[in-house]
Design a protein around this motif. Sequence first.
Motif, short mmCIF file in Angstrom:
data_model
loop_
_atom_site.label_atom_id
_atom_site.label_comp_id
_atom_site.label_asym_id
_atom_site.label_seq_id
_atom_site.Cartn_x
_atom_site.Cartn_y
_atom_site.Cartn_z
N GLY A 17 0.91 -0.95 -0.11
CA GLY A 17 0.31 0.30 0.00
C GLY A 17 1.28 1.35 -0.24
N THR A 18 2.17 1.41 0.68
CA THR A 18 3.02 2.18 0.82
C THR A 18 3.81 2.72 -0.20
OG1 THR A 18 3.08 1.88 3.18
CG2 THR A 18 4.59 3.49 2.24
N GLY A 19 4.42 1.84 -1.01
CA GLY A 19 4.36 1.65 -2.79
C GLY A 19 3.56 2.10 -3.21
N GLY A 20 2.24 1.42 -3.39
CA GLY A 20 1.57 2.05 -3.91
C GLY A 20 0.95 3.75 -3.96
N TRP A 21 0.69 3.91 -3.41
CA TRP A 21 0.72 5.41 -2.70
C TRP A 21 1.72 6.13 -3.07
CZ3 TRP A 21 -3.31 7.57 0.24
CH2 TRP A 21 -2.75 9.12 0.17
N VAL A 22 2.46 5.52 -3.02
CA VAL A 22 4.01 6.83 -3.09
C VAL A 22 4.28 6.33 -5.30
CG1 VAL A 22 6.63 7.03 -3.40
CG2 VAL A 22 5.48 6.29 -1.09
N THR A 23 3.51 5.49 -5.54
CA THR A 23 4.40 5.31 -6.66
C THR A 23 3.20 5.36 -7.51
OG1 THR A 23 3.97 3.17 -7.36
CG2 THR A 23 5.41 3.43 -6.85
N ALA A 24 1.59 6.19 -7.29
CA ALA A 24 0.57 6.39 -8.15
C ALA A 24 1.02 7.96 -8.58
CB ALA A 24 -0.62 7.05 -7.03
N PRO A 25 1.30 7.62 -10.60
CA PRO A 25 1.01 8.80 -11.10
C PRO A 25 0.25 9.96 -10.88
CG PRO A 25 -0.36 7.98 -12.43
CD PRO A 25 0.07 6.82 -10.72
N LYS A 26 1.35 11.60 -10.75
CA LYS A 26 0.64 12.60 -10.94
C LYS A 26 -0.29 12.51 -11.31
CE LYS A 26 4.15 13.92 -7.31
NZ LYS A 26 3.92 12.84 -6.35
N GLY A 27 -1.09 13.93 -10.98
CA GLY A 27 -2.23 14.31 -11.92
C GLY A 27 -2.89 14.07 -12.09
N PRO A 28 -5.04 14.37 -12.55
CA PRO A 28 -5.77 15.00 -12.11
C PRO A 28 -6.24 13.38 -11.23
CG PRO A 28 -6.08 14.52 -14.03
CD PRO A 28 -4.27 14.96 -13.67
N ASN A 29 -6.34 12.17 -11.37
CA ASN A 29 -6.86 10.72 -10.69
C ASN A 29 -6.15 10.35 -10.12
OD1 ASN A 29 -9.47 10.90 -12.93
ND2 ASN A 29 -7.28 9.99 -14.41
N VAL A 31 -5.73 10.66 -6.68
CA VAL A 31 -5.99 10.23 -5.66
C VAL A 31 -7.55 9.25 -5.75
CG1 VAL A 31 -8.41 10.87 -4.03
CG2 VAL A 31 -6.54 12.79 -4.88
N LEU A 32 -8.07 9.33 -7.14
CA LEU A 32 -8.77 7.82 -7.82
C LEU A 32 -7.90 6.78 -7.56
CD1 LEU A 32 -11.16 6.52 -8.79
CD2 LEU A 32 -10.46 7.60 -11.05
N ILE A 33 -6.63 6.86 -8.01
CA ILE A 33 -6.28 5.50 -8.55
C ILE A 33 -5.03 5.09 -6.99
CG2 ILE A 33 -3.39 4.84 -9.09
CD1 ILE A 33 -3.87 6.95 -11.71
N ARG A 34 -4.82 6.43 -6.43
CA ARG A 34 -4.10 5.53 -5.11
C ARG A 34 -5.75 5.07 -4.10
NH1 ARG A 34 -0.43 10.79 -2.71
NH2 ARG A 34 0.73 10.34 -3.72
N THR A 35 -7.08 5.63 -4.11
CA THR A 35 -7.60 4.71 -3.60
C THR A 35 -8.06 3.29 -3.76
OG1 THR A 35 -9.04 7.26 -3.28
CG2 THR A 35 -10.68 5.68 -2.52
N CYS A 36 -8.05 3.60 -5.32
CA CYS A 36 -8.49 2.24 -5.26
C CYS A 36 -6.84 1.04 -5.27
CB CYS A 36 -8.41 1.98 -6.96
SG CYS A 36 -9.73 2.96 -8.00
N VAL A 37 -6.09 1.60 -5.37
CA VAL A 37 -4.87 0.62 -4.39
C VAL A 37 -4.85 -0.23 -3.57
CG1 VAL A 37 -2.66 -0.03 -4.34
CG2 VAL A 37 -2.95 1.74 -6.66
#
Length: 51
Positions: A17-29, A31-37
């Motif tokens: 989860g920490t890895g997914g949080w840190v590596t989520a791509p920057k952009g308008p989505n 928060v959505l990507i982090r939440t889904c992961v």
Amino acid sequence: MSGWTTIWVLVLVVLAGTGGWVTAPKGPNQVLIRTCVLLTLACCYIMWFSR
């Protein structure tokens, strides 16, 4: 299932989860990507744990 196995898997899920949080791509989505992961990892852990 051993109690230690549950704890080790929880540690792995938290690290993933920490890895997914840190590596989520920057952009308008972001928060959505982090939440889904995080939600996917939490649901998979709960389903595995309650089995």
